[in-house]
Design a protein around this motif. Sequence first.
Motif, PDB file in Angstrom:
ATOM      1  N   UNK A 121       0.845  -1.198   0.000  1.00  0.00           N
ATOM      2  CA  UNK A 121       0.000   0.000   0.000  1.00  0.00           C
ATOM      3  C   UNK A 121       0.883   1.252   0.000  1.00  0.00           C
ATOM      4  N   UNK A 122       0.611   2.144  -0.923  1.00  0.00           N
ATOM      5  CA  UNK A 122       1.359   3.402  -1.001  1.00  0.00           C
ATOM      6  C   UNK A 122       0.549   4.376  -1.841  1.00  0.00           C
ATOM      7  N   UNK A 123       1.056   5.584  -1.949  1.00  0.00           N
ATOM      8  CA  UNK A 123       0.449   6.594  -2.819  1.00  0.00           C
ATOM      9  C   UNK A 123       1.253   6.722  -4.121  1.00  0.00           C
ATOM     10  N   UNK A 124       2.259   5.862  -4.286  1.00  0.00           N
ATOM     11  CA  UNK A 124       3.126   5.954  -5.466  1.00  0.00           C
ATOM     12  C   UNK A 124       2.373   5.658  -6.758  1.00  0.00           C
ATOM     13  N   UNK A 125       2.648   6.496  -7.782  1.00  0.00           N
ATOM     14  CA  UNK A 125       2.057   6.301  -9.103  1.00  0.00           C
ATOM     15  C   UNK A 125       3.126   6.182 -10.189  1.00  0.00           C
ATOM     16  N   UNK A 126       4.377   6.454  -9.834  1.00  0.00           N
ATOM     17  CA  UNK A 126       5.458   6.492 -10.810  1.00  0.00           C
ATOM     18  C   UNK A 126       6.716   5.876 -10.231  1.00  0.00           C
ATOM     19  N   UNK A 127       7.571   5.370 -11.128  1.00  0.00           N
ATOM     20  CA  UNK A 127       8.917   4.982 -10.725  1.00  0.00           C
ATOM     21  C   UNK A 127       9.825   5.022 -11.942  1.00  0.00           C
ATOM     22  N   UNK A 128      11.108   5.202 -11.676  1.00  0.00           N
ATOM     23  CA  UNK A 128      12.099   5.228 -12.748  1.00  0.00           C
ATOM     24  C   UNK A 128      13.359   4.521 -12.237  1.00  0.00           C
ATOM     25  N   UNK A 129      14.064   3.884 -13.170  1.00  0.00           N
ATOM     26  CA  UNK A 129      15.271   3.146 -12.812  1.00  0.00           C
ATOM     27  C   UNK A 129      16.381   4.095 -12.359  1.00  0.00           C
ATOM     28  N   UNK A 130      17.095   3.667 -11.334  1.00  0.00           N
ATOM     29  CA  UNK A 130      18.306   4.392 -10.904  1.00  0.00           C
ATOM     30  C   UNK A 130      19.529   3.876 -11.661  1.00  0.00           C
TER      31      UNK A 130
ATOM     32  N   UNK B 183       3.743  11.943  -7.600  1.00  0.00           N
ATOM     33  CA  UNK B 183       3.175  12.905  -8.549  1.00  0.00           C
ATOM     34  C   UNK B 183       4.101  13.078  -9.750  1.00  0.00           C
ATOM     35  N   UNK B 184       3.546  13.606 -10.825  1.00  0.00           N
ATOM     36  CA  UNK B 184       4.261  13.716 -12.094  1.00  0.00           C
ATOM     37  C   UNK B 184       5.470  14.647 -12.000  1.00  0.00           C
ATOM     38  N   UNK B 185       5.342  15.740 -11.271  1.00  0.00           N
ATOM     39  CA  UNK B 185       6.460  16.688 -11.160  1.00  0.00           C
ATOM     40  C   UNK B 185       7.685  16.022 -10.519  1.00  0.00           C
ATOM     41  N   UNK B 186       7.466  15.300  -9.431  1.00  0.00           N
ATOM     42  CA  UNK B 186       8.579  14.588  -8.786  1.00  0.00           C
ATOM     43  C   UNK B 186       9.136  13.515  -9.711  1.00  0.00           C
ATOM     44  N   UNK B 187       8.243  12.818 -10.413  1.00  0.00           N
ATOM     45  CA  UNK B 187       8.675  11.776 -11.337  1.00  0.00           C
ATOM     46  C   UNK B 187       9.555  12.373 -12.439  1.00  0.00           C
ATOM     47  N   UNK B 188       9.129  13.503 -13.011  1.00  0.00           N
ATOM     48  CA  UNK B 188       9.907  14.133 -14.081  1.00  0.00           C
ATOM     49  C   UNK B 188      11.281  14.566 -13.578  1.00  0.00           C
TER      50      UNK B 188
END
Length: 137
Positions: free
Chosen positions: A102-111, A121-126
């Motif tokens: 359970x989380x509020x996460x909607x995005x992730x990207x590889x490190x 949110x999209x701004x943090x994801x970008x």
Amino acid sequence: EGMTVRDLVTLASIVEKETASPVERPEVAGVYTNRLKLKMLLQCDPTVIYALMLKGTWDGNIRKPDLSMDSPYNTYKYPGLPPGPIASPGKASLDAARHPMPSKYLYFVSRNDGTHIFATNLADHQKNVREFQQKRR
């Protein structure tokens, strides 16, 4: 949550292809579960790769035009889960699909080190994409 066995295995197959980190699998499953609940596109690269493989055109790179290709496996174009699994999920991915974190996460990207950074949110994801993907290029 009203998921069929096929849906669970399909979600688990996406999780399997998305991360090799057993610790991250429930988190990744959580992101996709959140997106499904919100009726957001999954926008999952491994499903596009699978579609390219089916077409016989996968060469190791996803290009912008690939994201609009017409395939029921293209989760950038079609909402919900693809029609079926894109890989054979292991136990950790099946467990993650059954019990997403359970989380509020909607995005992730590889490190680019086998792990991912998650965002709500999209701004943090970008910002994360700029930091971890564009820097690399």
